[in-house]
Design an enzyme around this catalytic site. Sequence first.
Site, PDB file in Angstrom:
ATOM      1  N   LYS A  79       0.860  -1.185   0.000  1.00 54.80           N
ATOM      2  CA  LYS A  79       0.000   0.000   0.000  1.00 54.80           C
ATOM      3  C   LYS A  79       0.895   1.234   0.000  1.00 54.80           C
ATOM      4  O   LYS A  79       1.944   1.241   0.659  1.00 54.80           O
ATOM      5  CB  LYS A  79      -0.896  -0.043   1.236  1.00 54.80           C
ATOM      6  CG  LYS A  79      -1.984   1.034   1.274  1.00 54.80           C
ATOM      7  CD  LYS A  79      -2.884   0.819   2.490  1.00 54.80           C
ATOM      8  CE  LYS A  79      -4.005   1.845   2.558  1.00 54.80           C
ATOM      9  NZ  LYS A  79      -4.898   1.605   3.712  1.00 54.80           N
ATOM     10  N   SER A 154      -9.789   1.625   2.553  1.00 59.50           N
ATOM     11  CA  SER A 154      -8.891   2.412   1.741  1.00 59.50           C
ATOM     12  C   SER A 154      -7.829   1.577   1.005  1.00 59.50           C
ATOM     13  O   SER A 154      -7.248   2.061   0.034  1.00 59.50           O
ATOM     14  CB  SER A 154      -8.182   3.449   2.606  1.00 59.50           C
ATOM     15  OG  SER A 154      -7.349   2.810   3.558  1.00 59.50           O
ATOM     16  N   SER A 178     -10.124  -0.808   6.648  1.00 58.98           N
ATOM     17  CA  SER A 178      -9.458  -0.577   5.360  1.00 58.98           C
ATOM     18  C   SER A 178      -8.691  -1.757   4.783  1.00 58.98           C
ATOM     19  O   SER A 178      -8.220  -1.684   3.649  1.00 58.98           O
ATOM     20  CB  SER A 178      -8.509   0.620   5.464  1.00 58.98           C
ATOM     21  OG  SER A 178      -9.235   1.809   5.435  1.00 58.98           O
TER      22      SER A 178
END
Lengths: 486, 95
Positions: A79, A154, A178
């Site tokens: 990420k 996210s 997330s």
Amino acid sequence: MEFFDQTLHELHEKLKKKEITSRSITESVLGRIRSVDGKIKAYITVADQEALGSAEAADKAMAQQGPRTPLQGIPVALKDNLCTTGVLTTCASKILGNFVPPYDATVVAKLRAEGAVFCGKANMDEFAMGSSTENSGYFTTRNPWDLDRIPGGSSGGSAAAVAAGECIAALGSDTGGSIRQPAACCGVVGLKPTYGRVSRYGLVAFASSLDQIGPITKDVRDAAIVLNAIAGRDGRDSTSADIPVPDFTKALQRDVKGLKIGIPKEYFIEGMDPEVERSVREAVKTLERLGATTVEVSLPHTGYAVATYYILATSEASSNLARYDGVKYGVRADGAKDLLDLYLKSRSRGFGAEVQRRIMLGTYALSAGYYDAYYKKGQQVRTLIKRDFDEAFKTVDIIATPTAPTAAFKIGEKSADPLQMYLSDIFTISVNLAGIPGISIPCGFTKGGLPIGLQILGRHFDEETVLRAAFAYEQATEWHKMRPKI
Amino acid sequence: MKITKQEVEHVARLARLEFPEQEQERLTDQLSKILTFMETLNGLDTTGVAPTSHVLDIRNVMRDDEPVACLTQEAALANAPDKAAGHYRVPKIIE
């Protein structure tokens, strides 16, 4: 089956037998990225040259003795809020559009030491604030199962990359769901470890008392393998817990005999998608067939979790994001007439709308005269939410719920109304407030072909029981073997 | 709770953010709605409930005061938008 569609542990076995090389896996993954990422847009940065270099180094190292760790030679996506030495780390924000970290996050250093191959930095909602990647400062990632839909967020880029075969495994971060919600949306496995299980050093901070890094993978065994690699106390994160790290793969047994599963009545609410409810209830029945018993439990403060979360998370964020000032790193706005103007312009141009909205909310909640009414009240309700779980775990070993109230929604469907977007995290948020571990695993599909996620929660630092139940369910079903047609 | 445009301006100043006129109005409306939603917590009696700032029972984690490797000045300044003589450079603040 192409290499890019296989699991980490399958590829590891083949590397062990010297049937394949890291280079061939890495080329397969990079080829897949070239052919589908134009549609999926999972990556902000594809590190193809670095990846091929690492693959070659891994092959060289493995030539004699074979792989020294389960991750050696395996392409992993990160990420884009995890710092990587020498590789752009934007947090999907314009304000960090030029940020090249001079150091590795601890989890990155650990994976590097294991010999993992980093294939790129995955898209996300800006500063991890969102549930769809629509808040990315760059572009929206598409759901590999339906390109008109969100991949969740996210960590939407990480989840989409795993689902689409654009990496073998990925790391995400989870502040209010997330990791788990995008895993559910993309039909993959997402594990949020107990708060403190994994070092947060080098994770760009959003809400420090809630953030936790974890794996997003194609199956439960892969999640256990990645957790093994990243867990443990770190002198650079004072909140990383000094608690022994077991071998999580040893927890993967096919039976759940004697396991007591709590079903919280507050999680089966009106307005929930009936297809989601049916699949989750069906999954619970499967666990019963495998030997578990179920009992209804109550988490009475569930209805307060979203409000509590948005007070505490925005407050912490407003403080954490004060560091972006256009002075030390990141983008500085041109044309400032003095220092104050430089701060105002750099921040207002650099942050996107949702990030600014949350900074405003948090600043308001912490400001003189409102602190007790919002922030302290939120912290008190957090205590009540945590106690709900403590109470429930006196009688049950794990808790099973849906991961999200609906399958992946359409791009644009909720982006106009922030409150509607916040409510998509309704089943994941309490877990961060309580600090307990949770996993999302695939448990079915809607008639329209969208994946549905089952969430399993456990006691603090009892990822083993969570993984055991998840593994038993997974091995009794076929959902994790499904791959999207892109 | 309904907040006013003046309050939004005040909070924006505290947060070092600035919004164009039109945006301020939209934000006032959005923040009012979200704050009203947050106030559902007021329906809950929390008298005597200790606040949780952190779920782990740890405090004052210390380490031995031993120097360890750290970033060089060059590495620490590498991302600075403007720098001079080993420092971050900002617009003049004293006339």
